[in-house]
Motif scaffolding. Sequence first.
Motif, mmCIF file in Angstrom:
data_model
loop_
_atom_site.group_PDB
_atom_site.id
_atom_site.type_symbol
_atom_site.label_atom_id
_atom_site.label_comp_id
_atom_site.label_asym_id
_atom_site.label_seq_id
_atom_site.Cartn_x
_atom_site.Cartn_y
_atom_site.Cartn_z
ATOM 1 N N LYS A 88 0.833 -1.205 0.000
ATOM 2 C CA LYS A 88 0.000 0.000 0.000
ATOM 3 C C LYS A 88 0.867 1.255 0.000
ATOM 4 C CE LYS A 88 -3.920 2.342 0.946
ATOM 5 N NZ LYS A 88 -5.045 2.452 0.026
ATOM 6 N N MET A 89 1.998 1.186 0.697
ATOM 7 C CA MET A 89 2.908 2.335 0.776
ATOM 8 C C MET A 89 3.862 2.416 -0.416
ATOM 9 S SD MET A 89 3.967 1.999 4.816
ATOM 10 C CE MET A 89 2.710 1.913 6.125
ATOM 11 N N GLY A 90 3.758 1.443 -1.316
ATOM 12 C CA GLY A 90 4.600 1.472 -2.502
ATOM 13 C C GLY A 90 6.002 0.931 -2.294
ATOM 14 N N LYS A 91 6.207 0.176 -1.212
ATOM 15 C CA LYS A 91 7.516 -0.405 -0.956
ATOM 16 C C LYS A 91 7.677 -1.734 -1.694
ATOM 17 C CE LYS A 91 8.565 2.774 2.013
ATOM 18 N NZ LYS A 91 8.863 2.603 3.414
ATOM 19 N N PRO A 92 8.849 -1.992 -2.264
ATOM 20 C CA PRO A 92 9.090 -3.289 -2.890
ATOM 21 C C PRO A 92 9.032 -4.417 -1.858
ATOM 22 C CG PRO A 92 10.814 -1.700 -3.471
ATOM 23 C CD PRO A 92 10.005 -1.085 -2.381
ATOM 24 N N VAL A 93 8.281 -5.458 -2.174
ATOM 25 C CA VAL A 93 8.200 -6.624 -1.305
ATOM 26 C C VAL A 93 8.686 -7.835 -2.093
ATOM 27 C CG1 VAL A 93 6.677 -8.167 -0.014
ATOM 28 C CG2 VAL A 93 6.252 -5.690 -0.005
ATOM 29 N N ILE A 94 9.593 -8.584 -1.500
ATOM 30 C CA ILE A 94 10.068 -9.812 -2.121
ATOM 31 C C ILE A 94 9.610 -10.988 -1.257
ATOM 32 C CG2 ILE A 94 12.092 -11.198 -2.723
ATOM 33 C CD1 ILE A 94 12.314 -7.428 -2.656
ATOM 34 N N ALA A 95 8.875 -11.904 -1.873
ATOM 35 C CA ALA A 95 8.369 -13.062 -1.149
ATOM 36 C C ALA A 95 9.291 -14.242 -1.383
ATOM 37 C CB ALA A 95 6.952 -13.388 -1.605
ATOM 38 N N LEU A 96 9.765 -14.806 -0.288
ATOM 39 C CA LEU A 96 10.641 -15.974 -0.362
ATOM 40 C C LEU A 96 9.871 -17.132 0.278
ATOM 41 C CD1 LEU A 96 13.437 -17.155 -0.974
ATOM 42 C CD2 LEU A 96 14.257 -16.140 1.157
ATOM 43 N N GLY A 97 9.139 -17.827 -0.548
ATOM 44 C CA GLY A 97 8.283 -18.897 -0.022
ATOM 45 C C GLY A 97 7.154 -18.357 0.834
ATOM 46 N N SER A 98 6.716 -17.146 0.549
ATOM 47 C CA SER A 98 5.663 -16.527 1.355
ATOM 48 C C SER A 98 4.455 -16.212 0.493
ATOM 49 C CB SER A 98 6.188 -15.228 1.984
ATOM 50 O OG SER A 98 5.172 -14.557 2.698
ATOM 51 N N ALA A 99 3.291 -16.500 1.035
ATOM 52 C CA ALA A 99 2.016 -16.064 0.461
ATOM 53 C C ALA A 99 1.895 -16.288 -1.049
ATOM 54 C CB ALA A 99 1.795 -14.586 0.790
ATOM 55 N N PRO A 100 2.106 -17.522 -1.510
ATOM 56 C CA PRO A 100 2.025 -17.761 -2.962
ATOM 57 C C PRO A 100 0.643 -17.437 -3.528
ATOM 58 C CG PRO A 100 2.120 -19.835 -1.738
ATOM 59 C CD PRO A 100 2.434 -18.743 -0.761
#
Lengths: 156, 156, 156, 156
Positions: free
Chosen positions: C113-125
């Motif tokens: 929501k804040m526009g920050k890059p999020v990288i999922a590593l085995g999270s929330a597929p």
Amino acid sequence: MLIGVIGVADASPEEEEMAEIVGQLLAEGGHTVICGGRGGVMAAACRGALHGGGVTVGILPGTSAAEANPWVSIPIPTGLGEARNAIIACAAEALIAIGTGWGTLSEIALASKMGKPVIALGSAPFLRPFAGDAVRWAESAEAAVEMAVSGHLSGK
Amino acid sequence: MLIGVIGVADASPEEEEMAEIVGQLLAEGGHTVICGGRGGVMAAACRGALHGGGVTVGILPGTSAAEANPWVSIPIPTGLGEARNAIIACAAEALIAIGTGWGTLSEIALASKMGKPVIALGSAPFLRPFAGDAVRWAESAEAAVEMAVSGHLSGK
Amino acid sequence: MLIGVIGVADASPEEEEMAEIVGQLLAEGGHTVICGGRGGVMAAACRGALHGGGVTVGILPGTSAAEANPWVSIPIPTGLGEARNAIIACAAEALIAIGTGWGTLSEIALASKMGKPVIALGSAPFLRPFAGDAVRWAESAEAAVEMAVSGHLSGK
Amino acid sequence: MLIGVIGVADASPEEEEMAEIVGQLLAEGGHTVICGGRGGVMAAACRGALHGGGVTVGILPGTSAAEANPWVSIPIPTGLGEARNAIIACAAEALIAIGTGWGTLSEIALASKMGKPVIALGSAPFLRPFAGDAVRWAESAEAAVEMAVSGHLSGK
């Protein structure tokens, strides 16, 4: 208007009486009381407001509505602890302070920092030399309510 | 220890000098400075702490690290506005107040409400009759740091 | 850079191992880890970061630094409860999510929501069809760190 | 009861229509709507609640009541930005989610983390495999309101 009534939880009978009158007068004027939702000054102001036919909002520090006093009509548990004081200061259009405690003082300071009118009713007299126009002292509950709802800073 | 240094953004040269010494002494003692991350007293304390080889944490009101002063080594933009003052009070193990403004006063009050030791260095003298043991006044930067890191309440 | 590592407190051994590698790689790259300061993924990331010679910041929900895991070098008790998740999202320049819990999910959502890059590593597929460019999935700890520190949104 | 209605600001006509019915049904049942106070789903829910004779509370991210939609009867500017989502989740006794956005998702996640019943009305279908009993999906506005006010977790 949404008017904050801030003050100590361990209030004297005189402080509670003033708070109850303030709450009732605000409600009779069609205003809504916002406060910390706990005891003492907060409970008395809410009680007065309900007697006056008004609505009361309690911004609670914990996570349960059960910690609200019985005269809070809209309990808002925030889970923010003492940081909830900043919400009261931010949400209120003007604030009336009754009695002097660290919590009350933090709300006076936060509201003044935000440019909100603060009316002290027997609260924090030691702030007089410092406060300038940010805080005004009222001699009675009636005067405090009148100052709060008329926008006491507008006359400057 | 994590020690809060709180004070006004529009500080006098004397206040900034005190803040810089406080920051340096804290860092030389192995302590970390936490503050609001902006200018005046906050910037001076951070500058002193970096000179002393220390680490500084700035709890910022806005959403951008760019609003931190240049001597904040760890900027924490919170997006909480004035409510961030409650975090500084909560996170610090003791606080040193330099200068007197509404923001500073809110932090003194919040910290005292939370039971944190507050040391006033030329700050809020009008609080003396009210503060009891919650706030202690120091005569010098050295004394303020000594009181803060030794846990000034423990001697009671 | 200040990089958030977010994830579940009751992590699997594999998740903890990934978190530890992520923490170590971030620290070796000169980056600071910010997290919720508790156990599981948070503790593993902090442990790795300390092994890598780095600094770790723990934004704690409660009011005591004692609730931090032993590898938090700068504990920040906030007293804000779950609202502290918004601070982690706001303060981090990018976030790496490991494992899937409601708290982690709230941080992914707030950061996006804040526009920050999020990288999922085995999270929330399960977020893949919804997330668009807001979240990117990494296949390894190395890739996740690379994406986080290079600003994965800039290549678009 | 204080029931949260959460959802996107840029809602579809169908989502707004569902939100308006939800608001009206809640109000007719004597319940108070709490929401983020802005547009889209939030505005529609408030409009419905006022039509139903109810009261609406808007927990606003900014510092001005002017950012509330016209159907918020009690605007609470918090100045907390996105962290205000945690207050909505904390204050509501149950929440109804309409539409899917990052803000909505953060509120679903925060509320679920806090153990609050969440009812999804055409919201976040991808959460089904993960959510377990924390979120229940409703087929209609009527069903969503019924689940929310009856405490949908109590039947377990």
